[in-house]
Design an enzyme around this catalytic site. Structure first.
Site, PDB file in Angstrom:
ATOM      1  N   LYS A 112       0.810  -1.217   0.000  1.00 41.25           N
ATOM      2  CA  LYS A 112       0.000   0.000   0.000  1.00 41.25           C
ATOM      3  C   LYS A 112       0.840   1.263   0.000  1.00 41.25           C
ATOM      4  CE  LYS A 112      -4.452  -1.684   1.510  1.00 41.25           C
ATOM      5  NZ  LYS A 112      -5.613  -1.576   2.389  1.00 41.25           N
ATOM      6  N   LYS A 195      -5.165 -10.761  -6.132  1.00 37.33           N
ATOM      7  CA  LYS A 195      -6.403 -11.108  -5.427  1.00 37.33           C
ATOM      8  C   LYS A 195      -7.525 -10.152  -5.797  1.00 37.33           C
ATOM      9  CE  LYS A 195      -6.575  -8.598  -1.115  1.00 37.33           C
ATOM     10  NZ  LYS A 195      -7.560  -8.501  -0.093  1.00 37.33           N
ATOM     11  N   LYS A 198     -11.119  -4.785  -3.208  1.00 32.88           N
ATOM     12  CA  LYS A 198     -12.017  -3.639  -3.280  1.00 32.88           C
ATOM     13  C   LYS A 198     -11.338  -2.462  -3.949  1.00 32.88           C
ATOM     14  CE  LYS A 198     -13.268  -4.387   1.199  1.00 32.88           C
ATOM     15  NZ  LYS A 198     -13.120  -3.693   2.444  1.00 32.88           N
TER      16      LYS A 198
HETATM   17  P1  ATP Z   1      -8.513  -4.173  -0.144  1.00 37.57           P
HETATM   18  O1  ATP Z   1      -8.003  -5.251  -1.046  1.00 37.57           O
HETATM   19  O2  ATP Z   1      -9.079  -3.019  -0.884  1.00 37.57           O
HETATM   20  O3  ATP Z   1      -7.595  -3.804   0.945  1.00 37.57           O
HETATM   21  P2  ATP Z   1     -10.179  -6.249   0.715  1.00 37.57           P
HETATM   22  O4  ATP Z   1     -11.025  -6.566  -0.452  1.00 37.57           O
HETATM   23  O5  ATP Z   1      -8.992  -7.092   1.022  1.00 37.57           O
HETATM   24  O6  ATP Z   1      -9.762  -4.756   0.609  1.00 37.57           O
HETATM   25  P3  ATP Z   1     -10.809  -6.223   3.530  1.00 37.57           P
HETATM   26  O7  ATP Z   1     -11.787  -5.378   4.231  1.00 37.57           O
HETATM   27  O8  ATP Z   1      -9.382  -5.915   3.706  1.00 37.57           O
HETATM   28  O9  ATP Z   1     -11.131  -6.232   1.969  1.00 37.57           O
HETATM   29  O10 ATP Z   1     -11.076  -7.731   3.872  1.00 37.57           O
HETATM   30  C1  ATP Z   1     -12.231  -8.256   4.470  1.00 37.57           C
HETATM   31  C2  ATP Z   1     -12.129  -9.750   4.614  1.00 37.57           C
HETATM   32  O11 ATP Z   1     -12.227 -10.353   3.335  1.00 37.57           O
HETATM   33  C3  ATP Z   1     -10.816 -10.244   5.201  1.00 37.57           C
HETATM   34  O12 ATP Z   1     -11.053 -11.351   6.034  1.00 37.57           O
HETATM   35  C4  ATP Z   1     -10.006 -10.618   3.990  1.00 37.57           C
HETATM   36  O13 ATP Z   1      -8.991 -11.522   4.279  1.00 37.57           O
HETATM   37  C5  ATP Z   1     -11.102 -11.188   3.098  1.00 37.57           C
HETATM   38  N1  ATP Z   1     -10.765 -11.048   1.689  1.00 37.57           N
HETATM   39  C6  ATP Z   1     -10.486  -9.910   1.031  1.00 37.57           C
HETATM   40  N2  ATP Z   1     -10.230 -10.140  -0.256  1.00 37.57           N
HETATM   41  C7  ATP Z   1     -10.358 -11.477  -0.414  1.00 37.57           C
HETATM   42  C8  ATP Z   1     -10.224 -12.361  -1.534  1.00 37.57           C
HETATM   43  N3  ATP Z   1      -9.921 -11.906  -2.719  1.00 37.57           N
HETATM   44  N4  ATP Z   1     -10.426 -13.681  -1.333  1.00 37.57           N
HETATM   45  C9  ATP Z   1     -10.756 -14.154  -0.132  1.00 37.57           C
HETATM   46  N5  ATP Z   1     -10.904 -13.387   0.960  1.00 37.57           N
HETATM   47  C10 ATP Z   1     -10.705 -12.072   0.824  1.00 37.57           C
END
Ligand code: ATP
Ligand code: LTN
Length: 330
Positions: A112, A195, A198
């Site tokens: 980040k 991955k 968001k």
């Molecule tokens: P960003 O990637 O924008 O930081 P994020 O999509 O990872 O956000 P978080 O709020 O950080 O979202 O994660 C919420 C939950 O979802 C956490 O438990 C995280 O590990 C899980 N998670 C996020 N992205 C994935 C993914 N692609 N596959 C499986 N689990 C995920």
């Protein structure tokens, strides 16, 4: 013996099917057997710039998403991080326990802060895992269900808990991470080596929980596939199709073998059509429930008030011990 479970989601942007599979769906299952805290971590969200008005809206949306995914407020404690100030308090105290080198090694921080370089990176972004440790340690958490990307932060939490206990006496329970095997990491529909996130700039990379049926169909039909044909599960050689199969598995409960058999001799087009319909069948009702909860803010607020009060009582009891052990105050 019941475990104490803690997890959280940041109210940033729209939640996607990766969050649902990697987090929410798993939580709804775990709450049947254990004592769970599910938190909306708004103080983590502000480690990157947020529009205050939008942030407020998203906090409520995430609450509605939790409920729509099956989190039951009668069983689990659902609350907003910033409404329980013991989180930031313990976060600060744990800052004095953590080391620069440990935080510099965190890959999420490295990723980040990459764009602007570490000199311009926010201190909040750097200290993020310490606040996360505070979230977990306040409640004597034994199990932390997270996606693979958060494993490193849970490991740091364990290190900090042990260090604190050694220095100040047994205070914190050392928690265990819980990672789901298949689908711990749902990948982008456009770049199967990244991955689903968001913060992806491309709308096409993710299926959002609020996407309508046509959008779901369009995104799945345009998802990238692999150069070799055949619907077979092989994450090494066929990362794109294996990712789509993983989503299929979570939507239908079918095993990889069953999916392979169902699509034997068929092309990716057929498989994608089937996948889009499977997503619509599973996620459509979730989407409707999100709308339902958002249309009744009074009930939503009642649930969040009650969650806050229950969480704060436990957090304050822990903080009394922590302040005393550290020699703070009178
Ligand atoms: P960003 O990637 O924008 O930081 P994020 O999509 O990872 O956000 P978080 O709020 O950080 O979202 O994660 C919420 C939950 O979802 C956490 O438990 C995280 O590990 C899980 N998670 C996020 N992205 C994935 C993914 N692609 N596959 C499986 N689990 C995920
Ligand atoms: N960092 C996590 C969100 C989070 C969390 C937590 C998860 C904040 N505090 C405590 C589990 C336990 C994320 O970005 N997914």
């Amino acid at each position: 013996m019941k475990d104490i479970v803690f997890s959280g989601v940041q109210p940033t942007r729209n939640l996607h099917i990766g969050n649902y599979i990697g987090a929410l769906k798993q939580w709804a299952h775990i709450q049947q057997q254990h004592h769970c805290y599910f938190c909306i971590v708004d103080e983590h969200a502000i480690t990157v710039p947020q529009d205050p008005k939008l942030l407020r809206e998203r906090i409520l949306t995430v609450a509605a998403v939790y409920l729509a995914a099956g989190i039951d407020p009668k069983r689990s404690i659902l609350f907003i991080q910033s409404e329980v100030p013991q989180h930031t308090e313990l976060g600060w105290l744990m800052m004095t326990v953590a080391k620069m080198g440990e935080l510099e090694r965190m890959t999420q921080y490295k990723d980040k802060s990459k764009k602007g370089g570490t000199v311009g990176a926010g201190v909040g972004l750097f200290g993020y895992p310490v606040l996360m440790a505070a979230d977990i340690l306040l409640y004597d958490t034994t199990i932390v269900p997270v996606g693979e990307d958060q494993l490193q932060h849970v490991e740091l939490t364990r290190v900090l808990a042990r260090r604190f206990n050694e220095k100040f006496g047994e205070t914190f329970v050392v928690p265990q991470p819980l990672i789901q095997k298949i689908g711990a990491r749902i990948m982008s529909l456009q770049k199967p080596d990244a991955k689903m996130s968001k913060s992806d700039e491309s709308e096409m990379a993710s299926i959002f929980l609020t996407d309508d049926n046509d959008t779901i169909r369009k995104k799945i039909m345009r998802a990238v596939t692999d150069s070799t044909t055949g619907v077979t599960f092989d994450p090494e050689k066929k990362p794109a199709v294996s990712n789509l199969m993983t989503i299929y598995h979570h939507m239908t409960g079918q095993t990889m073998k069953e999916i392979e058999t169902a699509y034997e001799g068929k092309g990716y087009g057929d498989f994608k059509k089937g996948l889009a319909e499977a997503i619509i069948t599973h996620m459509g009702p979730v989407r409707d429930k999100i709308e339902h909860y958002l249309s009744d803010p009074t009930s939503l607020n009642k649930i969040l008030d009650s969650g806050r009060d229950k969480a704060a009582a436990v957090a304050e009891a822990k903080m009394k011990v922590v302040r005393e052990r550290m020699g703070l105050g009178r």
